[in-house]
Design an enzyme around this catalytic site. Structure first.
Site, PDB file in Angstrom:
ATOM      1  N   TRP A  89       0.858  -1.190   0.000  1.00 42.28           N
ATOM      2  CA  TRP A  89       0.000   0.000   0.000  1.00 42.28           C
ATOM      3  C   TRP A  89       0.895   1.241   0.000  1.00 42.28           C
ATOM      4  CZ3 TRP A  89       0.710   3.425   3.999  1.00 42.28           C
ATOM      5  CH2 TRP A  89       1.257   2.941   5.185  1.00 42.28           C
ATOM      6  N   GLU A 132       6.929   8.319  14.271  1.00 38.61           N
ATOM      7  CA  GLU A 132       7.189   7.664  12.983  1.00 38.61           C
ATOM      8  C   GLU A 132       8.098   8.518  12.102  1.00 38.61           C
ATOM      9  OE1 GLU A 132       6.348   4.704  11.986  1.00 38.61           O
ATOM     10  OE2 GLU A 132       4.786   4.072  13.372  1.00 38.61           O
ATOM     11  N   GLU A 170       8.549   1.375   6.661  1.00 36.11           N
ATOM     12  CA  GLU A 170       8.201   2.273   7.763  1.00 36.11           C
ATOM     13  C   GLU A 170       7.981   3.711   7.293  1.00 36.11           C
ATOM     14  OE1 GLU A 170       7.767   2.129  11.090  1.00 36.11           O
ATOM     15  OE2 GLU A 170       8.007  -0.024  11.323  1.00 36.11           O
ATOM     16  N   HIS A 173       4.596   5.190   7.017  1.00 37.49           N
ATOM     17  CA  HIS A 173       3.740   5.425   8.183  1.00 37.49           C
ATOM     18  C   HIS A 173       3.658   6.913   8.542  1.00 37.49           C
ATOM     19  CE1 HIS A 173       4.714   1.037   9.590  1.00 37.49           C
ATOM     20  NE2 HIS A 173       4.126   1.088   8.416  1.00 37.49           N
ATOM     21  N   GLU A 223       8.375  -2.708  18.089  1.00 37.87           N
ATOM     22  CA  GLU A 223       7.409  -2.991  17.023  1.00 37.87           C
ATOM     23  C   GLU A 223       6.089  -3.424  17.635  1.00 37.87           C
ATOM     24  OE1 GLU A 223       7.730  -2.052  14.123  1.00 37.87           O
ATOM     25  OE2 GLU A 223       9.793  -2.188  13.486  1.00 37.87           O
ATOM     26  N   THR A 226       4.333  -0.335  18.997  1.00 44.84           N
ATOM     27  CA  THR A 226       3.666   0.473  17.963  1.00 44.84           C
ATOM     28  C   THR A 226       2.462  -0.272  17.387  1.00 44.84           C
ATOM     29  OG1 THR A 226       5.394  -0.248  16.449  1.00 44.84           O
ATOM     30  CG2 THR A 226       5.568   1.985  17.260  1.00 44.84           C
ATOM     31  N   ASP A 255       1.388  -3.528   9.527  1.00 49.37           N
ATOM     32  CA  ASP A 255       2.824  -3.493   9.183  1.00 49.37           C
ATOM     33  C   ASP A 255       3.678  -3.735  10.422  1.00 49.37           C
ATOM     34  OD1 ASP A 255       2.544  -2.904   6.518  1.00 49.37           O
ATOM     35  OD2 ASP A 255       3.478  -0.912   6.626  1.00 49.37           O
ATOM     36  N   GLU A 256       3.300  -3.045  11.498  1.00 50.62           N
ATOM     37  CA  GLU A 256       4.091  -3.158  12.736  1.00 50.62           C
ATOM     38  C   GLU A 256       4.087  -4.604  13.230  1.00 50.62           C
ATOM     39  OE1 GLU A 256       5.725  -0.617  13.082  1.00 50.62           O
ATOM     40  OE2 GLU A 256       4.572   1.241  13.107  1.00 50.62           O
ATOM     41  N   HIS A 259       6.507  -6.584  11.238  1.00 50.10           N
ATOM     42  CA  HIS A 259       7.876  -6.249  11.666  1.00 50.10           C
ATOM     43  C   HIS A 259       8.192  -6.875  13.033  1.00 50.10           C
ATOM     44  CE1 HIS A 259       7.599  -2.395   8.989  1.00 50.10           C
ATOM     45  NE2 HIS A 259       7.782  -3.493   8.293  1.00 50.10           N
TER      46      HIS A 259
END
Ligand SMILES: [Fe+2]
Ligand SMILES: [Fe+2]
Length: 390
Positions: A89, A132, A170, A173, A223, A226, A255-256, A259
């Site tokens: 995305w 971020e 990242e 974000h 991670e 977040t 995403d976090e 990760h």
């Protein structure tokens, strides 16, 4: 001067000693420093703050081999957790399209949606966005780690590939949150931008000592932290009626999570290969307390900005002291810390410490909360000086 010394993991550099205050002191006159090495730094391109001497390169050089030998493992187990760029995305997927006819209409809708969201929420979202946006600091921090740093800036090693691609993921974000907040018109962008400039200029102090064991334990924790906080801002955005913003925060949280899985897998592997050193480093990291990446936040005015932002995050339930204890417990459980065998005496003491730490943090927190004085109203520059309960 009466220093209280603690025992160190075997990694520890013998010339350095850490006090209970978590400040690092050099005890050797050979370094020309025998007392507190804290300098008040007041240069205009960074916030005034205490600069602390830190322990460096605490991983013994022979352990570099471990990371070399893990290269192909990392390729097969860690790099596969990255998403191909073409399938990723991008911030633009969630934002009004400035090249489209409907831009003004979409912008109006965005502003309608964000109109009713309370200031509390915005302050926390701004703090998360600023965190971020200080991404250069985090890439720098990972590249301080011995054995895994990107030696050239475009190194083909698995560790370096991961770090660059992780950074690139990242980067979206802060970009997305920044643009959304800008378009909402609800926040003072110039104050926010100043805070970002100060924060990147001041860096961070995670206490990772160039040591990849400490570094990856720290990133695993962060991670997950977040993942939790973006998950909570998603939930609250939904409650406040902004489904788009909920989707944005939820997408970032996903995403976090990915990760978190990657960094936790690395540490899990370290536990498998070298359980004693890994548990000592985990205990060391937790004794120091995991500092939040944006703990040096400053807006040019408020020396306690991070504390105030954290207090609001705690009050509205985005990131709380309970979350900290829960993350620790989650890591202890996931890495099977309680059942590790073959540890040294020091390793077993670290194991006991870690397995009983979460309940102790919770108890302490309850007592602190019970003693908390009445909250006061304090202004936040990010919302044009409007006051919030802190
Ligand atoms: Fe992020
Ligand atoms: Fe992250």
């Amino acid at each position: 001067m009466a220093f209280q010394f603690r025992k160190f993991p075997s990694f520890a550099f013998p010339r350095f000693h850490r006090l209970r205050s978590h400040r690092v002191f050099m005890a050797s006159p050979a370094f020309g420093v025998t007392s507190k090495e804290i300098i008040k730094d007041k240069r205009p391109y960074m916030p005034p703050r205490d600069v602390q001497v830190q322990k460096l390169h605490s991983m013994p050089p022979q352990k570099l081999e471990i990371f070399k030998s893990m290269e192909s493992w990392a390729e097969q187990n860690i790099l596969v957790l990255l998403k191909p760029v073409e399938k990723s995305w991008q911030p633009q997927d969630f934002l009004p399209d400035p090249a489209s006819e409907g831009f003004h209409e979409q912008l109006k809708e965005l502003r309608e949606r964000t109109k009713e969201i309370p200031d509390d929420y915005f302050v926390v979202l701004v703090g998360d966005m600023i965190t971020e946006e200080a991404l250069p600091t985090y890439q720098t921090m990972i590249n301080t780690l011995d054995g895994v740093r990107d030696e050239t800036g475009s190194s083909p090693s698995s560790w370096a590939l991961w770090t660059r691609a992780w950074t690139a993921e990242e980067n979206r974000h802060g970009d997305l949150l920044n643009k959304y907040l800008y378009l909402s018109g609800r926040v003072d962008m110039k104050q926010i931008e100043k805070t970002i400039q100060y924060l990147i200029g001041s860096g961070m102090d995670p206490g990772t000592e160039n040591n990849p064991y400490l570094g990856y334990i720290y990133t695993s924790f962060q991670e997950r932290a977040t993942f939790i906080s973006h998950g909570n801002t998603a939930r609250l955005a939904k409650e406040h009626g902004d489904i788009k913003l909920a989707q944005i925060c939820g997408t970032i949280a996903a995403d976090e999570k990915r990760h978190e899985i990657a960094y936790m897998k690395i540490v899990n592997k370290l536990f498998e290969i070298d359980p004693d050193s890994t548990i000592l480093c985990m205990a060391d990291m937790m004794r120091k307390k995991v500092s939040m990446p944006a703990h040096l936040m400053y807006d040019g005015n408020n020396d306690s900005l991070f504390k105030h932002y954290s207090a609001v995050a705690q009050r509205i339930g985005v990131y709380t002291a309970k979350d900290y204890a829960d993350i620790l417990e989650f890591l202890v459980h996931s890495w099977n810390v309680a059942n590790l065998s073959g540890l040294s005496g020091e390793g077993r003491r670290a194991q006991d410490f870690l397995c009983t730490l979460a309940p102790r943090i919770r108890n302490l927190e309850e007592r602190v909360q019970a003693r908390v004085k009445q909250s006061s109203l304090l202004p936040f520059s990010w919302i044009f000086g409007r006051e919030l309960r802190v």
